[in-house]
Design a protein around this motif. Structure first.
Motif, PDB file in Angstrom:
ATOM      1  N   LEU A 123     -11.075   9.604  -0.402  1.00 27.69           N
ATOM      2  CA  LEU A 123     -11.369   8.283  -0.976  1.00 27.69           C
ATOM      3  C   LEU A 123     -10.169   7.354  -1.028  1.00 27.69           C
ATOM      4  O   LEU A 123     -10.316   6.152  -1.092  1.00 27.69           O
ATOM      5  CB  LEU A 123     -11.899   8.430  -2.408  1.00 27.69           C
ATOM      6  CG  LEU A 123     -13.308   8.937  -2.603  1.00 27.69           C
ATOM      7  CD1 LEU A 123     -13.622   8.930  -4.087  1.00 27.69           C
ATOM      8  CD2 LEU A 123     -14.326   8.091  -1.862  1.00 27.69           C
ATOM      9  N   GLN A 124      -8.968   7.913  -1.067  1.00 27.08           N
ATOM     10  CA  GLN A 124      -7.783   7.074  -1.209  1.00 27.08           C
ATOM     11  C   GLN A 124      -7.495   6.397   0.122  1.00 27.08           C
ATOM     12  O   GLN A 124      -7.287   7.072   1.124  1.00 27.08           O
ATOM     13  CB  GLN A 124      -6.581   7.925  -1.638  1.00 27.08           C
ATOM     14  CG  GLN A 124      -6.687   8.413  -3.054  1.00 27.08           C
ATOM     15  CD  GLN A 124      -5.702   9.543  -3.324  1.00 27.08           C
ATOM     16  OE1 GLN A 124      -6.044  10.713  -3.254  1.00 27.08           O
ATOM     17  NE2 GLN A 124      -4.470   9.199  -3.642  1.00 27.08           N
ATOM     18  N   TYR A 125      -7.470   5.070   0.112  1.00 21.69           N
ATOM     19  CA  TYR A 125      -7.212   4.340   1.346  1.00 21.69           C
ATOM     20  C   TYR A 125      -5.724   4.377   1.661  1.00 21.69           C
ATOM     21  O   TYR A 125      -4.895   4.077   0.802  1.00 21.69           O
ATOM     22  CB  TYR A 125      -7.687   2.889   1.236  1.00 21.69           C
ATOM     23  CG  TYR A 125      -7.576   2.186   2.571  1.00 21.69           C
ATOM     24  CD1 TYR A 125      -8.550   2.390   3.532  1.00 21.69           C
ATOM     25  CD2 TYR A 125      -6.487   1.402   2.878  1.00 21.69           C
ATOM     26  CE1 TYR A 125      -8.441   1.808   4.782  1.00 21.69           C
ATOM     27  CE2 TYR A 125      -6.361   0.810   4.117  1.00 21.69           C
ATOM     28  CZ  TYR A 125      -7.350   1.018   5.065  1.00 21.69           C
ATOM     29  OH  TYR A 125      -7.230   0.448   6.298  1.00 21.69           O
ATOM     30  N   ARG A 126      -5.374   4.746   2.896  1.00 24.18           N
ATOM     31  CA  ARG A 126      -3.962   4.896   3.251  1.00 24.18           C
ATOM     32  C   ARG A 126      -3.622   4.256   4.586  1.00 24.18           C
ATOM     33  O   ARG A 126      -2.577   4.520   5.152  1.00 24.18           O
ATOM     34  CB  ARG A 126      -3.615   6.390   3.309  1.00 24.18           C
ATOM     35  CG  ARG A 126      -3.653   7.037   1.952  1.00 24.18           C
ATOM     36  CD  ARG A 126      -3.483   8.522   2.052  1.00 24.18           C
ATOM     37  NE  ARG A 126      -3.084   9.086   0.768  1.00 24.18           N
ATOM     38  CZ  ARG A 126      -2.848  10.362   0.553  1.00 24.18           C
ATOM     39  NH1 ARG A 126      -2.973  11.223   1.527  1.00 24.18           N
ATOM     40  NH2 ARG A 126      -2.483  10.786  -0.638  1.00 24.18           N
ATOM     41  N   ASN A 127      -4.536   3.445   5.116  1.00 26.02           N
ATOM     42  CA  ASN A 127      -4.294   2.855   6.423  1.00 26.02           C
ATOM     43  C   ASN A 127      -3.727   1.436   6.279  1.00 26.02           C
ATOM     44  O   ASN A 127      -3.390   1.012   5.183  1.00 26.02           O
ATOM     45  CB  ASN A 127      -5.611   2.870   7.202  1.00 26.02           C
ATOM     46  CG  ASN A 127      -5.387   2.988   8.689  1.00 26.02           C
ATOM     47  OD1 ASN A 127      -4.388   2.514   9.210  1.00 26.02           O
ATOM     48  ND2 ASN A 127      -6.310   3.610   9.376  1.00 26.02           N
ATOM     49  N   SER A 128      -3.688   0.676   7.347  1.00 21.91           N
ATOM     50  CA  SER A 128      -3.075  -0.663   7.321  1.00 21.91           C
ATOM     51  C   SER A 128      -4.014  -1.697   6.701  1.00 21.91           C
ATOM     52  O   SER A 128      -5.226  -1.476   6.609  1.00 21.91           O
ATOM     53  CB  SER A 128      -2.750  -1.106   8.742  1.00 21.91           C
ATOM     54  OG  SER A 128      -3.949  -1.340   9.456  1.00 21.91           O
ATOM     55  N   ARG A 129      -3.454  -2.803   6.282  1.00 20.82           N
ATOM     56  CA  ARG A 129      -4.261  -3.897   5.741  1.00 20.82           C
ATOM     57  C   ARG A 129      -5.234  -4.443   6.799  1.00 20.82           C
ATOM     58  O   ARG A 129      -6.372  -4.754   6.502  1.00 20.82           O
ATOM     59  CB  ARG A 129      -3.362  -5.021   5.210  1.00 20.82           C
ATOM     60  CG  ARG A 129      -4.115  -6.244   4.703  1.00 20.82           C
ATOM     61  CD  ARG A 129      -3.259  -7.171   3.887  1.00 20.82           C
ATOM     62  NE  ARG A 129      -2.951  -6.614   2.578  1.00 20.82           N
ATOM     63  CZ  ARG A 129      -3.734  -6.741   1.507  1.00 20.82           C
ATOM     64  NH1 ARG A 129      -4.868  -7.399   1.580  1.00 20.82           N
ATOM     65  NH2 ARG A 129      -3.389  -6.209   0.365  1.00 20.82           N
ATOM     66  N   GLU A 130      -4.737  -4.520   8.051  1.00 22.81           N
ATOM     67  CA  GLU A 130      -5.598  -5.013   9.127  1.00 22.81           C
ATOM     68  C   GLU A 130      -6.875  -4.178   9.215  1.00 22.81           C
ATOM     69  O   GLU A 130      -7.979  -4.706   9.237  1.00 22.81           O
ATOM     70  CB  GLU A 130      -4.872  -4.894  10.478  1.00 22.81           C
ATOM     71  CG  GLU A 130      -3.509  -5.529  10.513  1.00 22.81           C
ATOM     72  CD  GLU A 130      -3.566  -7.007  10.813  1.00 22.81           C
ATOM     73  OE1 GLU A 130      -4.380  -7.382  11.659  1.00 22.81           O
ATOM     74  OE2 GLU A 130      -2.798  -7.766  10.194  1.00 22.81           O
ATOM     75  N   ALA A 131      -6.666  -2.869   9.275  1.00 25.86           N
ATOM     76  CA  ALA A 131      -7.813  -1.967   9.422  1.00 25.86           C
ATOM     77  C   ALA A 131      -8.710  -2.066   8.186  1.00 25.86           C
ATOM     78  O   ALA A 131      -9.931  -2.010   8.284  1.00 25.86           O
ATOM     79  CB  ALA A 131      -7.336  -0.534   9.607  1.00 25.86           C
TER      80      ALA A 131
END
Lengths: 482, 213
Positions: free
Chosen positions: A424-432
């Motif tokens: 559940l924790q989002y860890r990718n780029s802002r764009e994605a």
């Protein structure tokens, strides 16, 4: 040399504090005593050497009786599951397990976000969801408000058996329905002896603070002993209300109540599996409400866990727990520290997943988030392995100053297993993140809940057992009407 | 597809580089052509790796391991491919811009690009606009990739693009940028062709840019 890191136990009480509290409880049981609203129970205690006043229903329990009872209480047992792979062995110093908070009456609608009564249809969904979430080890009942009041507990158990092969934690409204539920468990376990060997259900019973044992509590303690069903002795004084305002006083009281439970249980059924469940609460002095997410509860519960470790009994603590009205930032903040403190206190069971607002409300999103919060707690107490290969001196030498470890075989070897991989924790780029709709964690939890409800197929009961249960339940409900 | 190529893809996925090397030789012995082995075996295998990486099932070091395996096969094919000119996916000059010494992100991008079959000229860290220009010119690069971790150094990206312009190289080379503070808006503002948010995206971006040339 190879070894695992230490268990990171959190402690507030010194050894002499623990002795003082223990001694204080013995003193209170002997001189103040407990109130037992159960004629047979009073007679039983008198027979074993307690001083009983039948007029006031007061039993004063001498300390040697408490000591004798403590000698037979087991230090470990297993909360067995219909599917043995999902067993929860409660072992001193072992890993923690978790369950949802039991007894919710309301829900936040998964589609509309509206607060509303929990209904029978929701119950099925909740069991299915909890069956699928691997951060929830076993399941406690939630109640459909559109179901008949008489026998609702029995119907809840029937639904649970049909929707999960995990261990099931019970709630009983009366002594009669409790016995009927144990008979249902006998059917599913394949016999009374089989149930005793592998108890697929367990129960929670709470004396009324301060120091009062209702008839149903005494019945439950004895019936659990007879069937070999593990019982949480849930002691929950509300600091400033049904318990002293001070944290120390609350611990003193709940420990006394726990020991009284041990006496009633063990003298009747030596070796009956009991879990110490310190659930210290606190009264909000502005509203009179009982708080769930106050940090002092975590502190007191940790002290309670120390008493449990002193008595060498498994301990169940409030884990993910909150006063918040919905699965918002307050909820996640409160349950995160409550759960972490409980895990670090050495709890065998972390209780509360999904539950909010004075234990009235449960939500799908919160359960999904709590499954994750539980995994984080499990990971935190697990520690890590220390040995020559893992200390990696050779690897550091090989890579050398200024190099990197990304493509080193050592990285490849230990890539999986060192870390918990969150879902559940989002860890990718802002764009994605923006491309996929700028979703918050709660949005993602909702999506996951919807996907599970759509796809998950619980492991059904074997056909012959299902038939037997479905013959038993209507008869059981009928017998309650008399 | 022949069994040998299926097995090659499995070994590639598992990062078994000596098995991939052997399988490449066997495939040649069986009479397959080098471009066929490259496209249907190695590159098709890496596409599966790439797909699972984007889905979050594989980690960067696993992709690098597969890339290493692909290179083991590629080395066998290289002399044969050189004849047909299909050995490289394109030449990319990369570096961390002037004033910036952070290189783990740039190194990751370099390794991932190399794994995807690009030829990488890595200029290291604290690379001045002049050094970028020189390397692009000398290597006849298809793409130049710049990295920065600091908001204070990302402006060097702009100076480098201006230097490429002054040297008359800007229309001969595609520019991609990346790094924690960089955004696609910033990339657009400074006149870069593309922004890639992470190492995996950098591979896709580089492929697109080479195709555009």
């Amino acid at each position: 040399m190879t070894s695992k890191t230490l268990k990171p136990y959190l402690k507030y009480l010194s050894d002499s504090h623990i002795e003082e509290i223990h001694d204080g409880s013995l003193d209170l049981l002997e001189n103040t005593g407990i109130m037992v609203d159960h004629q047979e129970g009073l007679e039983f205690l008198e027979k074993h050497g307690a001083k009983v006043d039948f007029q006031t229903k007061r039993a004063r329990i001498p300390r040697q009786l408490v000591r004798r009872a403590l000698e037979t209480v087991p230090d470990r047992f297993t909360l067995a599951a219909r599917n043995p792979e999902k067993d929860c062995p409660l072992i001193p110093g072992g890993r923690p397990y978790s369950r949802n908070g039991g007894g919710a009456d309301f829900t936040i609608d998964l589609e509309t976000g509206e607060f509303r009564p929990l209904l029978h249809a929701d119950v099925k969904d909740y069991y299915k969801l909890m069956d699928a979430l691997d951060g929830i080890s076993f399941i406690a009942p939630v109640f459909g408000q559109d179901m008949p009041v008489l026998g609702r507990d029995i119907l809840m158990l029937r639904e649970a058996f049909g929707h999960t092969d995990k261990h099931i934690h019970l709630r009983a409204f009366t002594g009669e329905s409790l016995k009927l539920m144990f008979e249902m468990a006998v059917i599913v376990a394949g016999g009374k002896k089989e149930l005793k060997e592998r108890p697929i259900v367990s129960l929670l019973e709470a004396p009324i603070s301060p120091l009062k044992f209702l008839d149903v509590t005494v019945d439950a303690l004895w019936l659990c002993g007879e069937y070999g069903i593990p019982l949480d002795v849930c002691v929950m004084p509300i600091a400033g209300g049904t318990g002293p305002m001070t944290m120390a006083g609350n611990i003193q009281l709940l420990n006394t109540e726990f020991l009284a439970g041990v006496v009633i249980s063990q003298l009747a059924n030596p070796g009956a599996p009991l879990q110490y469940a310190p659930r210290p609460m606190a009264m909000d002095m502005r509203t009179g409400f009982s708080l769930a997410g106050s940090v002092e509860l975590g502190i007191m519960a940790t002290a309670g866990a120390q008493m449990a470790h002193f008595y060498k009994v498994p301990v169940s603590l409030h884990g993910p727990w909150s006063d918040s009205m919905t699965h918002d930032g307050q909820s996640i903040l409160e349950r995160m520290y409550m759960n972490m403190m409980a895990a670090l206190a050495g709890a065998n069971v972390l209780v509360g997943a999904g539950m909010m607002q004075q234990s009235l409300v449960i939500s799908h999103e919160q359960l999904v988030i709590d499954s994750e919060i539980n995994h984080i707690a499990f990971r935190s107490v697990e520690g890590f392995e220390v040995n020559a290969e893992r200390l990696a001196r050779e690897v550091i030498d090989r890579v050398g100053p200024g190099g990197n470890f990304v493509a080193d075989p050592h990285t490849y070897k230990f890539l999986r297993g060192e870390r918990f991989e969150p879902t559940l924790q989002y860890r990718n780029s802002r764009e994605a993140w923006e491309e996929t709709g700028s979703k918050t964690m709660v949005d993602r939890a909702k999506e996951k809940a919807l996907a599970i409800l759509e796809e998950h197929q619980p492991n059904p009961l074997p056909e012959d057992i299902r038939k037997e249960l479905d013959e038993f339940v209507p008869k059981a409900l009928k017998s309650l009407e008399k | 597809m022949s069994d040998i190529l299926v097995q090659m893809q499995k070994d590639l996925y598992a990062g078994n580089f000596s098995e991939v090397e052997t399988a490449t030789k066997t495939a040649l012995d069986l009479g397959m052509s080098a471009p066929e082995i490259l496209n249907d075996g190695l590159i098709a295998g890496m596409d599966i790796v790439g797909r699972d990486f984007r889905a979050g099932d594989l980690f960067i070091p696993e992709v690098l391991m597969s890339a290493k395996a692909m290179h083991a096969g590629l080395e066998v094919l290289r002399p044969l491919l050189a004849e047909s000119g299909a050995a490289s996916q394109g030449k990319i000059v990369i570096g961390t811009v002037a004033g910036d010494l952070h290189d783990i992100g740039k190194n990751l991008v370099g390794m991932m690009l190399e794994g995807a079959g690009f030829e990488i000229i890595d200029l290291g860290t604290n690379v001045t606009p002049e050094q970028f220009v020189q390397a692009v010119s000398e290597n006849v690069a298809d793409v130049v990739g710049m990295s920065a971790l600091l908001t204070t150094t990302m402006l060097s990206m702009k100076s480098t693009i201006e230097a490429l312009q002054d040297a008359g190289l800007r229309d001969k080379v595609k520019v991609m940028v990346g790094g924690a503070p960089v955004t696609s808006k910033f990339a657009e503002d400074i006149g870069a062709d593309r922004y890639a948010p992470d190492a995996g995206a950098a591979v896709d971006t580089a492929r697109e840019l080479v195709a555009l040339k």
